[in-house]
Scaffold this active site. Structure first.
Site, short mmCIF file in Angstrom:
data_model
loop_
_atom_site.label_atom_id
_atom_site.label_comp_id
_atom_site.label_asym_id
_atom_site.label_seq_id
_atom_site.Cartn_x
_atom_site.Cartn_y
_atom_site.Cartn_z
N GLN A 190 39.33 39.70 42.08
CA GLN A 190 38.14 39.27 42.82
C GLN A 190 38.50 38.26 43.90
O GLN A 190 39.23 37.30 43.66
CB GLN A 190 37.11 38.65 41.88
CG GLN A 190 35.80 38.28 42.58
CD GLN A 190 34.83 37.54 41.69
OE1 GLN A 190 35.09 36.42 41.29
NE2 GLN A 190 33.72 38.18 41.34
N CYS A 203 28.64 33.48 43.83
CA CYS A 203 28.89 32.08 43.48
C CYS A 203 27.86 31.17 44.13
O CYS A 203 27.70 31.18 45.36
CB CYS A 203 30.30 31.67 43.92
SG CYS A 203 30.70 29.96 43.46
#
Length: 357
Positions: free
Chosen positions: A39, A68
C-alpha cells in the site's frame, strides 16, 4: 503504508530499506511473504508509478490509501484528504492500472450521503481499481470521534460496482465478520486496529473453547506476544524496535493497566539487547497471567462466567489474560444516549464497535 513521495527518488536508499527491504530475500518473497498487497499513499501520479514499479515484482497487487484521516495525511496531502479531488484520484489509479503487471486496488472512506459515496466508488472502479475496500466512516470519524462505521454505505457500494468489495469497520469479534458479510453482501472483510489488539481476530475458536458465546479465538495475549517476538527474532530483515514495542503494548494491553511495573519496564527498554528484554517482559507477563487464570478459573468456571459488559457501550470485556479488542468507554450522557439509539444491537451476544483506538 509507504509514502510514494519519499520512496520514489533514486537516492532514497535508506527509506526504501526501511519501508520495503528486499535485500534479505524475505520481504515480498514468493515463498515467505505471499499473498501480499503493498500500500502506498500518494498525490503525484508520476511518483506513485515510479514507486509501484519498484515493488510490483515482489507483490500480488498495489493498493492506494485514500482513507487515512490523520493529521499527518492532512499535512502531506494524501489519504482521505484527497476525497474532493476526483480527477487526481482517477489519475493515480489509472496510471497504475495502465502500467503495472499486477492489479491496483484502493481503500477509501465514505461521504455523508450514500449517493455520493456510490458515485465515488464507481469513479474508482472506472479508473481501474480491481478491488475496493470501503471503510464505512467519514473522514472526520477518528480518535475520540471514531464512532460506528455505516454498513449501509458499504452495502450500497457493493450493489453498485462489479469489482470485489471488502468491508472495513465495526469488526471487534470473530462473529462480527459473518454479520458484516451477511448485512453488506461484500466479498471480504478487513480489519486494521482490531488485529493489532487481537492478531487472532479472524481465527475460529478451537475445539476446546470454554466459551459458548465467543466463536473466535482469544488466546492468552502473552502467548501471542511471545509468538510475535519469536518471528521477529527469526527474520534476517531488521524490524525497528520502536515498532515491536508498539505492537507489544497493544497485544498485552488488557493487562498492562494492572501490571504497571511491567508497563513501565517495557517502556524503558533501550540498548543492544532490546528484543531479549522484550521477551523477558512477555515471559513475566505469561507467568502472572497463568497465575491469575488458575486462581479465577478454579472451581470449574467457564470464560462466559467471567465476561463483563462495559456499561457505556454494551461491549464485552473478557478476562484480562485474554486477547481482546480495545475501545474507549463513552464519556458523556449524550454519547451514551447516541449509543443506546444505535441500530446496531448491543446485547451480550451481539456486539459491534463503538470506539476503537
Amino acid at each position: 503504508m509507504i509514502n510514494a513521495k519519499m520512496f520514489s527518488p533514486p537516492s532514497a536508499h535508506a527509506y526504501r530499506a526501511q519501508a520495503f527491504n528486499t535485500s534479505c530475500l524475505e520481504e515480498g518473497s514468493n515463498t515467505h511473504d505471499r499473498p501480499l498487497i503493498v500500500q502506498f499513499c500518494a498525490n503525484n501520479p508520476s511518483q506513485l508509478l515510479t514507486s509501484a514499479l519498484a515493488v510490483q515484482d515482489h507483490c500480488d497487487a498495489v493498493d492506494i490509501n485514500l482513507g487515512c484521516p490523520q493529521d499527518i495525511a492532512r499535512k502531506g496531502h494524501y489519504g482521505s484528504f484527497l476525497m474532493d479531488e476526483w480527477d487526481l484520484i482517477h489519475d493515480l489509479i489509472n496510471v497504475l492500472h495502465e502500467n503495472l503487471s499486477v492489479p491496483v486496488t484502493a481503500k477509501f472512506r465514505i461521504f455523508p450521503s450514500v449517493e455520493k459515496t456510490v458515485a465515488y466508488a464507481k469513479m474508482l472502479e472506472s479508473a481501474g481499481a480491481q478491488i475496493l475496500t470501503c471503510h464505512g466512516r467519514l473522514r472526520t470519524q477518528r480518535g475520540q470521534n471514531t464512532g460506528l462505521a455505516d454498513w449501509a454505505h458499504i452495502k450500497a457500494v457493493k450493489e453498485a460496482v462489479r469489482v470485489p468489495v471488502f468491508a472495513n469497520g465495526n469488526i471487534l469479534f470473530h462473529e462480527d465478520v459473518e454479520k458484516c458479510l451477511k448485512e453488506t453482501g461484500v466479498d471480504g472483510v478487513m480489519s486494521a486496529e482490531g488485529q493489532l489488539y487481537n492478531p487472532a481476530l479472524f481465527a475460529p475458536a478451537s475445539s476446546g473453547n470454554s466459551s459458548s458465546t465467543l466463536t473466535g479465538a482469544h488466546p492468552p495475549h502473552a502467548d501471542l506476544a511471545l509468538e510475535y517476538l519469536a518471528i521477529v527474532k527469526s527474520l534476517k530483515t531488521p524490524t525497528p524496535t520502536s515498532a515491536v514495542k508498539g505492537h507489544l503494548f497493544k497485544i498485552m494491553h488488557p493487562a498492562l493497566g494492572r501490571e504497571t511495573d511491567l508497563r513501565e519496564r517495557l517502556g524503558r527498554i533501550r540498548g543492544p539487547n532490546v528484543i531479549e528484554e522484550y521477551v523477558e517482559v512477555a515471559n513475566e507477563m505469561k507467568e502472572r497471567m497463568e497465575r491469575d487464570a488458575a486462581e479465577v478459573m478454579k472451581g470449574g468456571k467457564m470464560i462466559d462466567d467471567l465476561i463483563t459488559i462495559e456499561p457505556t457501550t454494551g461491549l464485552r470485556v473478557l478476562p484480562h489474560w485474554l486477547s481482546q479488542p480495545y475501545f474507549r468507554p463513552l464519556k458523556s450522557p449524550t454519547e451514551a444516549s447516541k449509543r443506546a439509539s444505535s441500530p446496531i444491537p448491543t446485547s451480550h451476544e451481539d456486539v459491534k464497535r463503538t470506539r476503537l483506538s
